[in-house]
Design a protein around this motif. Sequence first.
Motif, short mmCIF file in Angstrom:
data_model
loop_
_atom_site.label_atom_id
_atom_site.label_comp_id
_atom_site.label_asym_id
_atom_site.label_seq_id
_atom_site.Cartn_x
_atom_site.Cartn_y
_atom_site.Cartn_z
N TYR A 1 -4.30 -89.16 42.38
CA TYR A 1 -3.46 -87.97 42.49
C TYR A 1 -2.26 -88.14 43.42
O TYR A 1 -1.58 -87.17 43.74
CB TYR A 1 -4.31 -86.77 42.94
CG TYR A 1 -5.42 -86.46 41.96
CD1 TYR A 1 -5.12 -86.02 40.68
CD2 TYR A 1 -6.75 -86.65 42.29
CE1 TYR A 1 -6.12 -85.75 39.76
CE2 TYR A 1 -7.76 -86.39 41.38
CZ TYR A 1 -7.44 -85.94 40.12
OH TYR A 1 -8.43 -85.68 39.21
N LEU A 2 -2.00 -89.37 43.87
CA LEU A 2 -0.80 -89.67 44.66
C LEU A 2 0.24 -90.18 43.69
O LEU A 2 0.15 -91.31 43.20
CB LEU A 2 -1.10 -90.71 45.75
CG LEU A 2 -2.22 -90.37 46.72
CD1 LEU A 2 -2.43 -91.52 47.70
CD2 LEU A 2 -1.94 -89.08 47.45
N PHE A 3 1.22 -89.37 43.39
CA PHE A 3 2.16 -89.70 42.31
C PHE A 3 3.11 -90.82 42.70
O PHE A 3 3.71 -90.80 43.77
CB PHE A 3 2.96 -88.45 41.93
CG PHE A 3 3.64 -88.59 40.60
CD1 PHE A 3 2.91 -88.42 39.42
CD2 PHE A 3 4.97 -88.92 40.52
CE1 PHE A 3 3.53 -88.57 38.20
CE2 PHE A 3 5.60 -89.08 39.30
CZ PHE A 3 4.87 -88.90 38.13
N PRO A 4 3.24 -91.83 41.82
CA PRO A 4 4.19 -92.92 42.09
C PRO A 4 5.63 -92.43 41.94
O PRO A 4 6.00 -91.89 40.89
CB PRO A 4 3.83 -93.97 41.04
CG PRO A 4 3.19 -93.20 39.94
CD PRO A 4 2.54 -92.00 40.57
N GLU A 5 6.40 -92.59 42.97
CA GLU A 5 7.76 -92.02 43.01
C GLU A 5 8.45 -92.57 44.24
O GLU A 5 7.84 -93.18 45.09
CB GLU A 5 7.63 -90.49 43.11
CG GLU A 5 8.91 -89.71 43.15
CD GLU A 5 9.67 -89.78 41.84
OE1 GLU A 5 10.61 -90.61 41.77
OE2 GLU A 5 9.33 -89.05 40.90
N GLN B 1 1.72 -83.02 45.72
CA GLN B 1 2.57 -81.97 45.15
C GLN B 1 3.43 -82.52 44.01
O GLN B 1 3.61 -81.85 43.00
CB GLN B 1 3.46 -81.33 46.22
CG GLN B 1 4.24 -80.13 45.72
CD GLN B 1 3.33 -79.03 45.18
OE1 GLN B 1 2.39 -78.62 45.84
NE2 GLN B 1 3.60 -78.56 43.97
N GLN B 2 3.91 -83.75 44.16
CA GLN B 2 4.69 -84.36 43.08
C GLN B 2 3.80 -84.57 41.85
O GLN B 2 4.24 -84.36 40.72
CB GLN B 2 5.28 -85.70 43.53
CG GLN B 2 6.19 -86.34 42.51
CD GLN B 2 7.40 -85.48 42.19
OE1 GLN B 2 8.05 -84.94 43.07
NE2 GLN B 2 7.71 -85.35 40.91
N PHE B 3 2.54 -84.96 42.06
CA PHE B 3 1.59 -85.07 40.94
C PHE B 3 1.45 -83.70 40.27
O PHE B 3 1.52 -83.59 39.04
CB PHE B 3 0.22 -85.56 41.43
CG PHE B 3 -0.83 -85.51 40.36
CD1 PHE B 3 -1.00 -86.58 39.50
CD2 PHE B 3 -1.63 -84.40 40.21
CE1 PHE B 3 -1.95 -86.53 38.48
CE2 PHE B 3 -2.58 -84.34 39.21
CZ PHE B 3 -2.74 -85.40 38.34
N ARG B 4 1.24 -82.66 41.07
CA ARG B 4 1.04 -81.32 40.52
C ARG B 4 2.26 -80.86 39.73
O ARG B 4 2.13 -80.31 38.64
CB ARG B 4 0.73 -80.33 41.65
CG ARG B 4 -0.58 -80.59 42.37
CD ARG B 4 -0.73 -79.69 43.59
NE ARG B 4 -1.12 -78.35 43.18
CZ ARG B 4 -2.37 -77.98 42.91
NH1 ARG B 4 -3.35 -78.85 43.03
NH2 ARG B 4 -2.64 -76.76 42.55
N ASP B 5 3.46 -81.09 40.28
CA ASP B 5 4.69 -80.68 39.60
C ASP B 5 4.84 -81.42 38.26
O ASP B 5 5.20 -80.81 37.25
CB ASP B 5 5.91 -80.96 40.48
CG ASP B 5 5.96 -80.09 41.72
OD1 ASP B 5 5.21 -79.08 41.79
OD2 ASP B 5 6.74 -80.42 42.64
N THR B 6 4.56 -82.71 38.27
CA THR B 6 4.68 -83.50 37.06
C THR B 6 3.64 -83.06 36.03
O THR B 6 3.95 -82.93 34.84
CB THR B 6 4.53 -85.01 37.37
OG1 THR B 6 5.53 -85.36 38.34
CG2 THR B 6 4.69 -85.85 36.13
N MET B 7 2.41 -82.82 36.47
CA MET B 7 1.36 -82.35 35.55
C MET B 7 1.72 -81.00 34.95
O MET B 7 1.50 -80.77 33.77
CB MET B 7 0.01 -82.25 36.28
CG MET B 7 -0.73 -83.56 36.38
SD MET B 7 -0.99 -84.41 34.81
CE MET B 7 -1.95 -83.22 33.90
N ARG B 8 2.27 -80.12 35.77
CA ARG B 8 2.66 -78.79 35.27
C ARG B 8 3.68 -78.95 34.14
O ARG B 8 3.57 -78.31 33.09
CB ARG B 8 3.21 -77.93 36.40
CG ARG B 8 3.50 -76.50 36.00
CD ARG B 8 3.92 -75.56 37.14
NE ARG B 8 4.50 -76.17 38.31
CZ ARG B 8 3.84 -76.44 39.45
NH1 ARG B 8 2.56 -76.17 39.55
NH2 ARG B 8 4.46 -76.98 40.48
#
Length: 180
Positions: free
Chosen positions: A80-84, A103-110
């Motif tokens: 859940y740690l988004f690569p960015e 949060q970046q993972f959550r935003d991308t998943m949304r």
Amino acid sequence: LQAGEYRFSGPARPRDLVDRLVRGDVHYIPVTVPEGLTADETVQLIARLGLSDIDALKRSLSRADLIRDLDPGANTLEGYLFPETYRFSRKAQPDAIVAAMVQQFRDTMRELLQEHALPADHTLREIVILASIIEKEVRVDAEREMVASVLANRLKRRMPLACDPTIIYALKLAGSYDGN
């Protein structure tokens, strides 16, 4: 005036200093987290950049509460740690660093879920695991769909996945992966 760390490359007039302080032209350290890293490898990368203590970052990985609404069974933030590429201040706290990545993972998943619903027969965790395996297995983007199809078919037939990333991940967790 905006709080933060500022970097000046040379002498500056007082007015230029004040302008930068008012604008909030704060110095950030860029951190690029490539795809395919484990959570442990990710925090090691961040610690090597001098942003935080490795032990504090590892403790932050146990903050499963940051993702539990999406994955009720989560006990770590693995996957859940988004690569960015992120920008953190030198004094960023470990929990804030990890929370930004989640949060970046959550935003991308949304965004993804607005276009594609999760398959009814899979949980988010299963999709994240499968996506991680595919990411490690694929060398050319054009192969991604074919590899995903092969793995999905193996799962339907309850066959072993029989792919290197699963073995490599297990060896890494056991601390016995030597890169070979």
